[in-house]
Design a protein around this motif. Structure first.
Motif, mmCIF file in Angstrom:
data_model
loop_
_atom_site.group_PDB
_atom_site.id
_atom_site.type_symbol
_atom_site.label_atom_id
_atom_site.label_comp_id
_atom_site.label_asym_id
_atom_site.label_seq_id
_atom_site.Cartn_x
_atom_site.Cartn_y
_atom_site.Cartn_z
ATOM 1 N N ARG A 152 0.827 -1.211 0.000
ATOM 2 C CA ARG A 152 0.000 0.000 0.000
ATOM 3 C C ARG A 152 0.859 1.258 0.000
ATOM 4 N N ILE A 153 1.965 1.243 0.737
ATOM 5 C CA ILE A 153 2.865 2.393 0.750
ATOM 6 C C ILE A 153 3.444 2.630 -0.642
ATOM 7 N N ASP A 154 3.914 1.573 -1.282
ATOM 8 C CA ASP A 154 4.479 1.721 -2.624
ATOM 9 C C ASP A 154 3.430 2.207 -3.620
ATOM 10 N N ARG A 155 2.195 1.781 -3.422
ATOM 11 C CA ARG A 155 1.139 2.216 -4.336
ATOM 12 C C ARG A 155 0.917 3.722 -4.239
ATOM 13 N N THR A 156 0.931 4.265 -3.020
ATOM 14 C CA THR A 156 0.771 5.711 -2.866
ATOM 15 C C THR A 156 1.940 6.463 -3.482
ATOM 16 N N THR A 157 3.149 5.939 -3.312
ATOM 17 C CA THR A 157 4.312 6.566 -3.930
ATOM 18 C C THR A 157 4.192 6.565 -5.451
ATOM 19 N N ASN A 158 3.703 5.484 -6.011
ATOM 20 C CA ASN A 158 3.523 5.429 -7.472
ATOM 21 C C ASN A 158 2.482 6.447 -7.938
ATOM 22 N N TRP A 159 1.422 6.632 -7.155
ATOM 23 C CA TRP A 159 0.442 7.661 -7.505
ATOM 24 C C TRP A 159 1.096 9.040 -7.532
ATOM 25 N N SER A 160 1.941 9.322 -6.552
ATOM 26 C CA SER A 160 2.602 10.626 -6.490
ATOM 27 C C SER A 160 3.502 10.840 -7.700
ATOM 28 N N ILE A 161 4.256 9.820 -8.069
ATOM 29 C CA ILE A 161 5.129 9.941 -9.239
ATOM 30 C C ILE A 161 4.301 10.172 -10.507
ATOM 31 N N THR A 162 3.167 9.482 -10.612
ATOM 32 C CA THR A 162 2.302 9.670 -11.783
ATOM 33 C C THR A 162 1.742 11.080 -11.840
ATOM 34 N N VAL A 163 1.326 11.610 -10.683
ATOM 35 C CA VAL A 163 0.805 12.985 -10.632
ATOM 36 C C VAL A 163 1.872 13.977 -11.053
ATOM 37 N N ILE A 164 3.079 13.810 -10.550
ATOM 38 C CA ILE A 164 4.162 14.738 -10.884
ATOM 39 C C ILE A 164 4.478 14.678 -12.376
ATOM 40 N N SER A 169 2.447 21.387 -17.686
ATOM 41 C CA SER A 169 2.907 22.743 -17.409
ATOM 42 C C SER A 169 4.062 23.182 -18.291
ATOM 43 N N LEU A 170 5.014 22.298 -18.542
ATOM 44 C CA LEU A 170 6.222 22.697 -19.255
ATOM 45 C C LEU A 170 6.166 22.426 -20.748
ATOM 46 N N GLY A 203 0.116 27.656 -12.017
ATOM 47 C CA GLY A 203 -0.703 27.135 -10.928
ATOM 48 C C GLY A 203 -0.899 25.629 -10.998
ATOM 49 N N VAL A 204 -0.675 25.045 -12.174
ATOM 50 C CA VAL A 204 -0.749 23.590 -12.292
ATOM 51 C C VAL A 204 0.282 22.936 -11.379
ATOM 52 N N LEU A 205 1.478 23.515 -11.324
ATOM 53 C CA LEU A 205 2.530 22.959 -10.472
ATOM 54 C C LEU A 205 2.227 23.191 -8.994
ATOM 55 N N LEU A 206 1.619 24.321 -8.662
ATOM 56 C CA LEU A 206 1.210 24.545 -7.273
ATOM 57 C C LEU A 206 0.133 23.549 -6.853
ATOM 58 N N PHE A 207 -0.771 23.272 -7.770
ATOM 59 C CA PHE A 207 -1.794 22.261 -7.487
ATOM 60 C C PHE A 207 -1.163 20.889 -7.318
ATOM 61 N N ALA A 208 -0.124 20.606 -8.095
ATOM 62 C CA ALA A 208 0.582 19.334 -7.951
ATOM 63 C C ALA A 208 1.236 19.228 -6.581
ATOM 64 N N MET A 209 1.757 20.329 -6.059
ATOM 65 C CA MET A 209 2.337 20.304 -4.719
ATOM 66 C C MET A 209 1.294 19.931 -3.669
ATOM 67 N N LEU A 236 11.225 18.633 -4.381
ATOM 68 C CA LEU A 236 12.329 19.381 -4.973
ATOM 69 C C LEU A 236 12.167 19.489 -6.492
ATOM 70 N N ILE A 237 11.745 18.424 -7.135
ATOM 71 C CA ILE A 237 11.515 18.456 -8.586
ATOM 72 C C ILE A 237 10.405 19.449 -8.923
ATOM 73 N N LEU A 238 9.339 19.461 -8.140
ATOM 74 C CA LEU A 238 8.252 20.408 -8.390
ATOM 75 C C LEU A 238 8.713 21.848 -8.174
ATOM 76 N N LEU A 239 9.544 22.070 -7.164
ATOM 77 C CA LEU A 239 10.038 23.425 -6.919
ATOM 78 C C LEU A 239 10.913 23.901 -8.069
ATOM 79 N N LEU A 240 11.788 23.050 -8.559
ATOM 80 C CA LEU A 240 12.649 23.430 -9.691
ATOM 81 C C LEU A 240 11.818 23.699 -10.939
ATOM 82 N N ALA A 241 10.813 22.865 -11.171
ATOM 83 C CA ALA A 241 9.968 23.079 -12.347
ATOM 84 C C ALA A 241 9.166 24.369 -12.216
ATOM 85 N N TRP A 242 8.664 24.653 -11.034
ATOM 86 C CA TRP A 242 7.896 25.892 -10.834
ATOM 87 C C TRP A 242 8.794 27.120 -10.985
#
Length: 243
Positions: free
Chosen positions: A52-64, A71-72, A80-86, A166-172
């Motif tokens: 279950r933990i790995d599944r949530t991590t995979n969801w986060s990677i997919t969202v990012i 956005s890019l 704001g798409v990247l802020l929403f992703a955060m 960190l990846i989201l911050l750099l992209a934003w």
């Protein structure tokens, strides 16, 4: 005409008296069998929560990945798409921290059994802990969380989610500082001016300086959580290999 008498009901479990004592293992062979089956069962529950933990991590990677591509890939996409992703990743982090607390309970039981029994079988050491089985029994009778939700969130943030944020911050940052990623931006290189960055960082009625300040405060809070958790982790005796 008289009717034949009805047969008496067959005694079932509800007709029996109070249950007797739970049968205990007799001899070292039965004790070893109980420990082996119990260890296998706890491994199964721990692996289930780990999945279950790995599944949530995979969801986060997919969202990012999805938000970065939106956005890019085109200048017309709003930052704001990247802020929403955060915010979405923060929500998934909270969900994963809750799951991690359950995982940590079963992981601690497995580690206690492996450390104080199986390790002593393979490499006996003098002066082992004598009350480990009692602690394990109390954990089975009254399961309690071993870490708080804040500690679980900090641990998952250090392991995986810190890199995602960190990846989201750099992209934003790239999105609001690069003129070529803005609508109507120049095709060539352009100087990054502070007024232009503040204008690009605006979000609806919120001015750019306020948006940048909120993002900076958010990441400062994440950094504080990570630094505090590093100090607490040094006091734990879980070994260097743990999730």
């Amino acid at each position: 005409m008289s009717r034949a008498p009805l047969p008496e009901p067959i005694p079932g479990p509800h007709h029996e008296g109070p249950p007797g004592p739970v049968p205990q293992p007799r001899g070292s062979g039965e004790i070893i069998t109980v420990l082996a089956h119990y260890h296998r069962g706890e491994i199964g529950r721990m692996a289930g929560w780990r999945d279950r933990i790995d599944r949530t991590t995979n969801w986060s990677i997919t969202v990012i990945a999805a938000m970065l591509s939106v956005s890019l890939s085109t200048p017309t996409a709003h930052h704001g798409v990247l802020l929403f992703a955060m915010l979405l990743v923060l929500l998934l982090l909270a969900i994963e921290a809750r799951r991690y607390r359950f995982f940590d309970v079963y992981r601690a039981r497995v580690r206690r059994l492996e450390r104080h029994y199986y390790a002593q079988v393979f490499a006996p050491l003098p002066g082992g802990e004598a009350d480990w089985s009692r602690d394990l029994g109390e954990s089975l009778r009254r399961p309690v969380f071993r870490i708080s939700l804040a500690d679980a969130l900090a641990r998952r943030l250090r392991r995986n989610y810190g890199w995602m944020f960190l990846i989201l911050l750099l992209a934003w940052t790239l999105k609001i500082t690069s003129p070529r990623l803005q609508p109507g931006g120049p095709a060539g290189e352009a100087d990054v001016a502070l007024d232009g960055v503040l204008a690009h960082a605006a979000l609806g009625p919120m001015p750019g300086w306020l948006v940048i300040g909120l993002v900076a405060a958010f990441y400062a809070g994440l950094l504080t959580i990570v630094l505090r958790s590093i100090r607490r982790e040094r006091e734990r005796d879980d070994g260097p290999v743990h999730v």
